[in-house]
Scaffold this active site. Structure first.
Site, PDB file in Angstrom:
ATOM      1  N   ASN A 285      11.072 -19.698  -2.998  1.00  0.00           N
ATOM      2  CA  ASN A 285      11.455 -18.463  -2.519  1.00  0.00           C
ATOM      3  C   ASN A 285      12.927 -18.220  -2.579  1.00  0.00           C
ATOM      4  OD1 ASN A 285       9.049 -17.943  -2.071  1.00  0.00           O
ATOM      5  ND2 ASN A 285       8.762 -18.987   0.249  1.00  0.00           N
TER       6      ASN A 285
ATOM      7  N   ASP B 281       8.042  -1.142   5.002  1.00  0.00           N
ATOM      8  CA  ASP B 281       8.892  -0.225   5.969  1.00  0.00           C
ATOM      9  C   ASP B 281      10.045  -0.739   5.887  1.00  0.00           C
ATOM     10  OD1 ASP B 281       7.240  -2.013   7.441  1.00  0.00           O
ATOM     11  OD2 ASP B 281       8.122  -1.064   9.040  1.00  0.00           O
ATOM     12  N   GLN B 282      10.484  -1.844   6.409  1.00  0.00           N
ATOM     13  CA  GLN B 282      11.773  -2.124   6.715  1.00  0.00           C
ATOM     14  C   GLN B 282      12.708  -2.357   5.258  1.00  0.00           C
ATOM     15  OE1 GLN B 282      12.980  -3.059  10.199  1.00  0.00           O
ATOM     16  NE2 GLN B 282      10.816  -2.133  10.198  1.00  0.00           N
TER      17      GLN B 282
ATOM     18  N   ARG C 299       4.949 -10.889  -5.252  1.00  0.00           N
ATOM     19  CA  ARG C 299       5.435 -10.114  -4.050  1.00  0.00           C
ATOM     20  C   ARG C 299       7.032  -9.865  -4.389  1.00  0.00           C
ATOM     21  NH1 ARG C 299       4.478  -7.335  -0.059  1.00  0.00           N
ATOM     22  NH2 ARG C 299       5.944  -7.297   1.595  1.00  0.00           N
TER      23      ARG C 299
ATOM     24  N   ILE D 207       2.910 -14.500  12.225  1.00  0.00           N
ATOM     25  CA  ILE D 207       3.413 -13.832  11.439  1.00  0.00           C
ATOM     26  C   ILE D 207       2.526 -12.861  10.486  1.00  0.00           C
ATOM     27  CG2 ILE D 207       4.938 -13.956   9.393  1.00  0.00           C
ATOM     28  CD1 ILE D 207       6.267 -14.948  11.749  1.00  0.00           C
TER      29      ILE D 207
ATOM     30  N   CYS E 275       0.455 -12.988  -2.312  1.00  0.00           N
ATOM     31  CA  CYS E 275      -0.774 -13.540  -1.592  1.00  0.00           C
ATOM     32  C   CYS E 275      -1.387 -12.541  -0.694  1.00  0.00           C
ATOM     33  CB  CYS E 275      -0.278 -14.627  -0.957  1.00  0.00           C
ATOM     34  SG  CYS E 275       0.194 -16.110  -2.009  1.00  0.00           S
TER      35      CYS E 275
ATOM     36  N   ARG F   9       1.069  -6.324   3.809  1.00  0.00           N
ATOM     37  CA  ARG F   9       2.389  -6.643   3.441  1.00  0.00           C
ATOM     38  C   ARG F   9       3.263  -5.260   3.417  1.00  0.00           C
ATOM     39  NH1 ARG F   9       2.250 -11.866   0.825  1.00  0.00           N
ATOM     40  NH2 ARG F   9       4.188 -12.085   1.264  1.00  0.00           N
ATOM     41  N   PRO F  10       3.504  -4.814   4.596  1.00  0.00           N
ATOM     42  CA  PRO F  10       4.145  -3.400   4.583  1.00  0.00           C
ATOM     43  C   PRO F  10       5.593  -3.708   4.152  1.00  0.00           C
ATOM     44  CG  PRO F  10       4.046  -4.601   6.846  1.00  0.00           C
ATOM     45  CD  PRO F  10       3.314  -5.430   5.919  1.00  0.00           C
TER      46      PRO F  10
ATOM     47  N   ARG G 115       1.707 -21.356  -8.831  1.00  0.00           N
ATOM     48  CA  ARG G 115       2.705 -20.019  -8.685  1.00  0.00           C
ATOM     49  C   ARG G 115       3.871 -20.644  -7.770  1.00  0.00           C
ATOM     50  NH1 ARG G 115       1.289 -15.154  -5.430  1.00  0.00           N
ATOM     51  NH2 ARG G 115       3.515 -15.316  -5.586  1.00  0.00           N
TER      52      ARG G 115
ATOM     53  N   ASP H 268       4.175 -20.704   6.396  1.00  0.00           N
ATOM     54  CA  ASP H 268       3.751 -21.344   4.900  1.00  0.00           C
ATOM     55  C   ASP H 268       3.267 -22.654   5.169  1.00  0.00           C
ATOM     56  OD1 ASP H 268       6.214 -19.890   2.899  1.00  0.00           O
ATOM     57  OD2 ASP H 268       4.585 -18.938   3.850  1.00  0.00           O
TER      58      ASP H 268
HETATM   59  C1  EPZ Z   1       8.385 -14.329   2.693  1.00  0.00           C
HETATM   60  O1  EPZ Z   1       7.354 -13.095   2.336  1.00  0.00           O
HETATM   61  C2  EPZ Z   1       7.711 -15.278   1.778  1.00  0.00           C
HETATM   62  N1  EPZ Z   1       7.629 -14.832   0.272  1.00  0.00           N
HETATM   63  C3  EPZ Z   1       6.279 -15.766   2.289  1.00  0.00           C
HETATM   64  O2  EPZ Z   1       5.912 -16.704   1.149  1.00  0.00           O
HETATM   65  C4  EPZ Z   1       6.818 -16.341   3.675  1.00  0.00           C
HETATM   66  O3  EPZ Z   1       5.316 -16.505   4.281  1.00  0.00           O
HETATM   67  C5  EPZ Z   1       7.274 -15.136   4.510  1.00  0.00           C
HETATM   68  O4  EPZ Z   1       8.654 -14.781   3.833  1.00  0.00           O
HETATM   69  C6  EPZ Z   1       7.708 -15.680   5.997  1.00  0.00           C
HETATM   70  O5  EPZ Z   1       8.484 -16.451   5.900  1.00  0.00           O
HETATM   71  C7  EPZ Z   1       8.820 -14.884  -0.272  1.00  0.00           C
HETATM   72  O6  EPZ Z   1       9.688 -15.323  -0.070  1.00  0.00           O
HETATM   73  C8  EPZ Z   1       8.451 -14.370  -1.761  1.00  0.00           C
HETATM   74  P1  EPZ Z   1       8.342 -11.205   5.926  1.00  0.00           P
HETATM   75  P2  EPZ Z   1       7.584 -11.894   2.991  1.00  0.00           P
HETATM   76  O7  EPZ Z   1       8.743  -9.730   5.109  1.00  0.00           O
HETATM   77  O8  EPZ Z   1       9.241 -11.420   2.696  1.00  0.00           O
HETATM   78  C9  EPZ Z   1       6.186  -8.050   8.405  1.00  0.00           C
HETATM   79  C10 EPZ Z   1       4.729 -18.188   0.094  1.00  0.00           C
HETATM   80  O9  EPZ Z   1       3.489 -18.855   0.236  1.00  0.00           O
HETATM   81  N2  EPZ Z   1       7.061  -6.949   7.721  1.00  0.00           N
HETATM   82  O10 EPZ Z   1       9.368 -11.997   6.371  1.00  0.00           O
HETATM   83  O11 EPZ Z   1       6.696 -10.775   2.495  1.00  0.00           O
HETATM   84  C11 EPZ Z   1       5.288  -8.645   7.624  1.00  0.00           C
HETATM   85  O12 EPZ Z   1       3.921  -7.821   7.807  1.00  0.00           O
HETATM   86  C12 EPZ Z   1       4.900 -16.713   0.472  1.00  0.00           C
HETATM   87  O13 EPZ Z   1       5.789 -18.802  -0.423  1.00  0.00           O
HETATM   88  C13 EPZ Z   1       7.265  -5.488   8.110  1.00  0.00           C
HETATM   89  O14 EPZ Z   1       6.482  -5.262   9.239  1.00  0.00           O
HETATM   90  O15 EPZ Z   1       7.586 -11.927   4.500  1.00  0.00           O
HETATM   91  C14 EPZ Z   1       4.951  -9.881   8.412  1.00  0.00           C
HETATM   92  O16 EPZ Z   1       4.235  -9.836   9.782  1.00  0.00           O
HETATM   93  C15 EPZ Z   1       3.818 -16.344   1.289  1.00  0.00           C
HETATM   94  N3  EPZ Z   1       7.625  -4.794   7.539  1.00  0.00           N
HETATM   95  C16 EPZ Z   1       6.424 -10.359   8.790  1.00  0.00           C
HETATM   96  O17 EPZ Z   1       7.204  -9.153   8.853  1.00  0.00           O
HETATM   97  C17 EPZ Z   1       8.565  -5.114   6.156  1.00  0.00           C
HETATM   98  O18 EPZ Z   1       8.944  -4.004   5.556  1.00  0.00           O
HETATM   99  C18 EPZ Z   1       7.040 -11.348   8.008  1.00  0.00           C
HETATM  100  O19 EPZ Z   1       7.112 -10.755   6.692  1.00  0.00           O
HETATM  101  C19 EPZ Z   1       8.408  -6.477   6.073  1.00  0.00           C
HETATM  102  C20 EPZ Z   1       7.663  -7.297   6.700  1.00  0.00           C
END
Ligand code: EPZ
Length: 416
Positions: free
Chosen positions: A24, A125-126, A93, A327, A117, A122-123, A397, A305
């Site tokens: 990551n 919006d942020q 992603r 999460i 995954c 996986r929104p 991956r 994770d």
């Molecule tokens: C990153 O995903 C990682 N992927 C994920 O690892 C990891 O599980 C996750 O962070 C949490 O640590 C990469 O780094 C490539 P988030 P990401 O945005 O960025 C919500 C793996 O196995 N959210 O921190 O997609 C979302 O729905 C992968 O290596 C919004 O609401 O995670 C979730 O509930 C799987 N709006 C929470 O935030 C947004 O715009 C955390 O998601 C973005 C996210």
């Protein structure tokens, strides 16, 4: 023909293993190199599918990218395209990091709604809110984000959710924005700090990474640099889980124990010995783990994770455990496969109640996502008998050389 991983489990894993560079981190730092005006050398790159897909995307955009050993050389001087190929972007992603990068470089970017995954919705919006605040106009046309910005101007961005991806995307866009961007309620994962260090090495000024408030002062020009990415926190935790699940004794070299605090504490609660060195963790699990409760949280909380691999340990622990996944809303898909192996787990919403059984038995199982695949490997080495895992492309991956590493700690494993 899709390859399968075959494991004859039931004996303790004993030996040493070295952790690869962080997936990551790599998928954030590699796109960042496109913003420099000169060649970047990125060391300690994990040789995993996500890195190879990213390399193809960058070459499509015009960069010259080569990998020698675990060092990637990125020469971005030929980059003239800002349209990311859909088929590649759908494979992972992190392709959305090219939005922040290409907006910073060209003021334009086109990236299809990213894949990744299937662990829940996986929104984005942020990401969109933050990039919009910086001055980008983003339309979703036919499932493709079409982005443009006259100029990116630094501002204060408040994140409703501490999103890792959105924090990284905004840091990338801010690196060449005019003035200072402040990201409030930012994610604090180790790979955020790693990216901050890389951007600083290229000449941006980044302060506060690792805290909830990050300040990025954009730079007109970003220069080439040589940077070594940090060891993979989640791979480290996966090996910790494998040692605990098999009642083994594994010394995990080349990791950062400080990043593993939440996992180490949980293993200690289970009655498992965790020895920490300067750059290694040794997990000695000489008896059956005790049941514990786990709740996943943003860093420094227990990483989502690692929820899947740790659920496997608890499936044969002494007593009843509870795992709360805060999460992602569907990150228990590995549980069906564990039930096939004899696990006794009840799911209700984001809570898994795990009644520890004596042992699991090998079975034919299917990986539904990357960390579910890792969990099935942990289950396979722990279970009596033979486990056959399919859909191993998910595992490739994120885990470099997983079969050889498993063999080095005594696992009876092969790949068709
Ligand atoms: C990153 O995903 C990682 N992927 C994920 O690892 C990891 O599980 C996750 O962070 C949490 O640590 C990469 O780094 C490539 P988030 P990401 O945005 O960025 C919500 C793996 O196995 N959210 O921190 O997609 C979302 O729905 C992968 O290596 C919004 O609401 O995670 C979730 O509930 C799987 N709006 C929470 O935030 C947004 O715009 C955390 O998601 C973005 C996210």
């Amino acid at each position: 023909m899709e390859s399968k991983i075959i494991i004859k489990g039931g004996k303790p894993l004993i030996g040493e293993v070295t952790v690869s560079g962080g997936k990551n981190s790599a998928v954030a730092i590699i796109p960042a190199a496109l913003m420099s005006d000169d060649v970047c050398y990125i060391e300690n790159i994990p040789l995993i599918e996500d890195v190879f897909v990213l390399k193809k995307m960058m070459e499509h955009l015009g960069a010259d990218v080569t990998i020698e050993g675990n060092t990637m050389r990125v020469d971005p001087k030929g980059v003239s395209n800002w349209i990311v190929p859909d088929d590649l972007a759908r494979e992972m992603r992190a392709s959305y990091y090219l939005m922040g990068t290409l907006l910073a470089k060209f003021g334009k970017a086109q990236v299809v709604f990213p894949g990744g995954c299937n662990i829940g919705s996986r929104p984005m919006d942020q990401h969109l809110k933050g990039l919009g605040s910086l001055g980008a106009k983003i339309d979703l046309i036919g499932g493709v984000y079409v982005c443009s910005a006259e100029k990116l101007k630094g501002c204060e961005i408040y994140m409703d959710v501490s999103s890792v991806g959105a924090t990284i995307n905004l840091m990338l866009a801010a690196a060449k924005a005019e003035g200072v961007t402040t990201i409030v309620n930012a994610a604090r994962e180790p790979h955020i700090v790693d990216l901050a260090n890389f951007l600083s090495a290229m000449g941006a000024t980044v302060k506060g990474a690792g805290t909830p408030t990050i300040r990025v002062k954009g730079a007109q020009k970003l220069k080439g640099c040589r940077y070594s990415i940090l060891p993979d926190q989640i791979e480290t935790g996966t090996w910790m889980a494998a040692a605990a699940a098999t009642r083994g004794d594994i010394k995990i070299n080349g990791c950062i124990p400080y990043h593993m605090e939440s996992a180490s504490v949980k293993l200690a609660e289970m009655g498992i010995e965790v020895i920490e060195g300067e750059d290694y963790i040794r997990v000695k699990a000489l008896n059956r783990p005790k049941a514990v409760h786990i709740q996943t949280l943003p860093y420094p909380g227990f990483p989502t994770d690692l929820q899947q691999p740790f659920t496997v340990i608890l499936s044969t622990a002494k007593g009843t455990s509870m795992v709360i996944e805060t999460i992602f809303e569907s990150r228990f898909r590995h549980v069906d496969e564990l039930r096939r192996m004899g696990a006794n787990i009840q799911i209700s919403g984001d809570v898994a109640v795990i009644m520890g059984v004596e042992k699991l038995s090998g079975a034919e199982v299917v990986a539904s996502d990357l960390r579910a695949g890792a969990a099935l490997i942990v289950a396979g080495v722990m279970a009596e008998g033979t486990t056959v895992i399919s859909n191993t492309k998910y595992i490739d991956r994120g885990y470099e050389n997983i079969v050889d590493k498993l063999k080095s700690v005594g696992a009876d494993v092969s790949r068709t």
